[in-house]
Write a protein that holds these residues in place. Structure first.
Motif, PDB file in Angstrom:
ATOM      1  N   TYR A 207       0.838  -1.177   0.000  1.00  0.00           N
ATOM      2  CA  TYR A 207       0.000   0.000   0.000  1.00  0.00           C
ATOM      3  C   TYR A 207       0.882   1.240   0.000  1.00  0.00           C
ATOM      4  N   VAL A 208       0.737   2.075  -1.014  1.00  0.00           N
ATOM      5  CA  VAL A 208       1.384   3.374  -1.010  1.00  0.00           C
ATOM      6  C   VAL A 208       0.331   4.319  -0.464  1.00  0.00           C
ATOM      7  N   GLY A 209       0.388   4.558   0.852  1.00  0.00           N
ATOM      8  CA  GLY A 209      -0.691   5.286   1.506  1.00  0.00           C
ATOM      9  C   GLY A 209      -1.946   4.447   1.463  1.00  0.00           C
ATOM     10  N   THR A 210      -2.978   4.928   0.792  1.00  0.00           N
ATOM     11  CA  THR A 210      -4.215   4.158   0.673  1.00  0.00           C
ATOM     12  C   THR A 210      -4.378   3.595  -0.739  1.00  0.00           C
ATOM     13  N   LEU A 211      -3.325   3.675  -1.552  1.00  0.00           N
ATOM     14  CA  LEU A 211      -3.404   3.166  -2.921  1.00  0.00           C
ATOM     15  C   LEU A 211      -2.924   1.727  -2.981  1.00  0.00           C
ATOM     16  N   GLU A 212      -3.733   0.856  -3.522  1.00  0.00           N
ATOM     17  CA  GLU A 212      -3.334  -0.540  -3.677  1.00  0.00           C
ATOM     18  C   GLU A 212      -2.632  -0.765  -5.006  1.00  0.00           C
ATOM     19  N   ALA A 213      -3.043  -0.061  -6.034  1.00  0.00           N
ATOM     20  CA  ALA A 213      -2.429  -0.217  -7.348  1.00  0.00           C
ATOM     21  C   ALA A 213      -2.491   1.108  -8.092  1.00  0.00           C
ATOM     22  N   LEU A 214      -1.438   1.397  -8.841  1.00  0.00           N
ATOM     23  CA  LEU A 214      -1.353   2.650  -9.580  1.00  0.00           C
ATOM     24  C   LEU A 214      -1.690   2.426 -11.044  1.00  0.00           C
ATOM     25  N   PRO A 215      -2.455   3.326 -11.652  1.00  0.00           N
ATOM     26  CA  PRO A 215      -2.737   3.206 -13.093  1.00  0.00           C
ATOM     27  C   PRO A 215      -1.485   3.559 -13.885  1.00  0.00           C
ATOM     28  N   THR A 216      -1.321   2.961 -15.061  1.00  0.00           N
ATOM     29  CA  THR A 216      -0.133   3.234 -15.869  1.00  0.00           C
ATOM     30  C   THR A 216      -0.080   4.688 -16.334  1.00  0.00           C
ATOM     31  N   SER A 217      -1.207   5.390 -16.275  1.00  0.00           N
ATOM     32  CA  SER A 217      -1.241   6.803 -16.681  1.00  0.00           C
ATOM     33  C   SER A 217      -0.423   7.687 -15.743  1.00  0.00           C
ATOM     34  N   VAL A 218      -0.093   7.176 -14.563  1.00  0.00           N
ATOM     35  CA  VAL A 218       0.717   7.935 -13.610  1.00  0.00           C
ATOM     36  C   VAL A 218       2.140   8.133 -14.142  1.00  0.00           C
ATOM     37  N   PHE A 219       2.618   7.180 -14.923  1.00  0.00           N
ATOM     38  CA  PHE A 219       4.010   7.207 -15.360  1.00  0.00           C
ATOM     39  C   PHE A 219       4.196   8.047 -16.621  1.00  0.00           C
ATOM     40  N   PRO A 220       5.319   8.747 -16.717  1.00  0.00           N
ATOM     41  CA  PRO A 220       5.638   9.480 -17.957  1.00  0.00           C
ATOM     42  C   PRO A 220       5.889   8.513 -19.103  1.00  0.00           C
TER      43      PRO A 220
END
Length: 421
Positions: A207-220
């Motif tokens: 868990y990154v804070g309350t995030l379980e998974a990050l969408p690929t749109s987060v990445f450049p």
């Protein structure tokens, strides 16, 4: 130049009481041979080099010997911390290792973004790629909490700050690229759960804070994104350029169904060829997957007791090796002599019975993963979840609130332990 992407070594891991020392030694020897045969210029380890924040001395020795072996081969080494790694422990030798062409990114730093942009040079000494070395991100590293925020606001805020951090590091790499005669590929790293990744039972819920998974749109728009944390090798984008290398050895029995591999990226081909290509063929440039040999035979058997005993009789044992065995016996009735009969079945064979589990026929249809029977085999989070499930007085909304609070407590506890190491 050629860059090798690997992750999740977990040096120092003990697997159900068994040391993985020999396996890791065999893997590193194999890796060094691959570096030689493929003329690898740089190796990226995308987090979880160690299994714990205080690894055994032999694991540290392996780590430092790896640095020396890479230096002897004029192969650059980039190491980013994972959630299992201790920031303070990695920092102990960070400055010294930099003189041996090993760069360590142990913790995100908003004040020193330049430290996250690493130049990889080819044999002629020219910059051939930039690495945006982003380690496991802790909330306190990228944002400041604001009192009175709702959980949803915190989640969105953290997502924005993570995206901003990646973008700032990427833009800095782009600026450095402008100073070159010809732009070179920009490689990103990350140690987290990205949407689309399939986990295994050996992966702690991250868990990154309350995030379980990050969408690929987060990445450049990296030319390649070297991810770690998930132990199953897999791509999370259609073009295959954002990918998990997976762990080099099986860290749980449920990882046995798929081959272990690592990734070799050819930066020249990465630039020459467009993104619309099939990257799942091992022989196709610019990305190649190299299958890692099995260094420790492992087997997981499942069925009723009679079937399992037949399967044991048919097991093929390689001469000079010891097979590690997990057995799941499916039976609705209670069988008191299961363990005894299994021990009798492997007597005289090079088989070590590491785990025996019992499941009812009804439960096997519902369970996604094998349920483990002893408290020592459960993670802290699994114990908490089972406690919630067993309390009929807690409704769904309360369960969500308690789970979020519990996750925050885990993060604070890990940070506190980190400072004490």
């Amino acid at each position: 130049m050629k860059i090798l992407h690997t992750s999740d070594w977990h040096l120092g891991q003990h697997f159900m009481g068994k040391s993985r020392r020999d396996e890791h030694k065999a893997f590193i020897d194999w890796l060094l041979a691959l570096v030689d045969s493929e003329s690898i210029d740089a190796v990226i380890i995308a987090g979880d080099v160690f299994d714990t924040g205080s690894p055994p001395s032999y694991a540290r020795e392996m780590y430092h010997q790896l640095v020396l072996d890479m230096k002897a081969r004029q192969c650059q080494l980039v190491i980013v911390a994972g959630n299992h790694d201790s920031v303070s422990m990695l920092n102990e030798s960070k400055s010294l290792l930099s003189y041996l062409d090993t760069q360590v990114s142990s913790q995100a730093s908003l004040e020193d973004l330049a430290s996250h942009v690493i130049a990889l040079k080819d044999k002629s000494g020219e910059v051939a790629a930039w690495v945006c070395a982003v380690p496991y991100l802790r909330p306190k590293d990228v944002m400041k909490s604001i009192s009175g925020q709702s959980e949803q606001d915190k989640k969105l805020g953290l997502l924005q700050h993570i995206g901003d951090f990646y973008q700032q590091v990427y833009e800095l790499a782009c600026e450095k690229n402008k100073s070159l005669k010809q732009p070179v590929p920009i490689i990103g790293t990350g140690h987290l759960t990205a949407m689309g990744g399939q986990v295994s039972e050996s992966v702690r819920d991250l868990y990154v804070g309350t995030l379980e998974a990050l969408p690929t749109s987060v990445f450049p728009k990296f030319d390649y994104l070297a991810l770690g944390h998930i132990h199953r090798a897999q791509a999370i984008t259609k073009d295959g350029r954002f990918r998990y290398s997976g762990s080099p050895i099986p860290l749980s029995f449920d990882e046995l169904g798929r081959e272990k591999s690592l990734v070799v990226i050819d930066t020249a081909a990465l630039v020459a060829q467009g993104p619309a290509m099939d990257l799942f063929d091992e022989k196709q440039e610019p990305i190649q997957l190299h299958t890692i040999p099995t260094f420790q035979p492992m087997q997981s058997l499942k069925g009723n007791l009679k079937d399992v005993l037949k399967q044991i009789d048919k097991l093929t044992i390689i001469d000079g090796t010891m097979l590690w065995l997990e057995v799941t016996v499916i039976a609705d009735e209670y069988l008191s002599d299961v363990h005894k009969r299994l021990v009798e079945a492997i007597e005289g064979k090079s088989i070590e019975l590491l785990r025996v589990m019992r499941k009812s026929a009804v439960d096997t249809k519902k369970a996604a993963f094998e349920s483990r029977q002893t408290l020592s085999e459960l993670t802290v989070k699994e114990v908490f979840e089972k406690s919630l499930q067993g309390n009929a007085d807690i409704d769904e909304e309360e369960s969500v609130i308690l789970t979020n609070l519990f996750n925050h407590c885990l993060i604070e506890m890990e940070d506190s332990q980190e400072k004490q190491v």
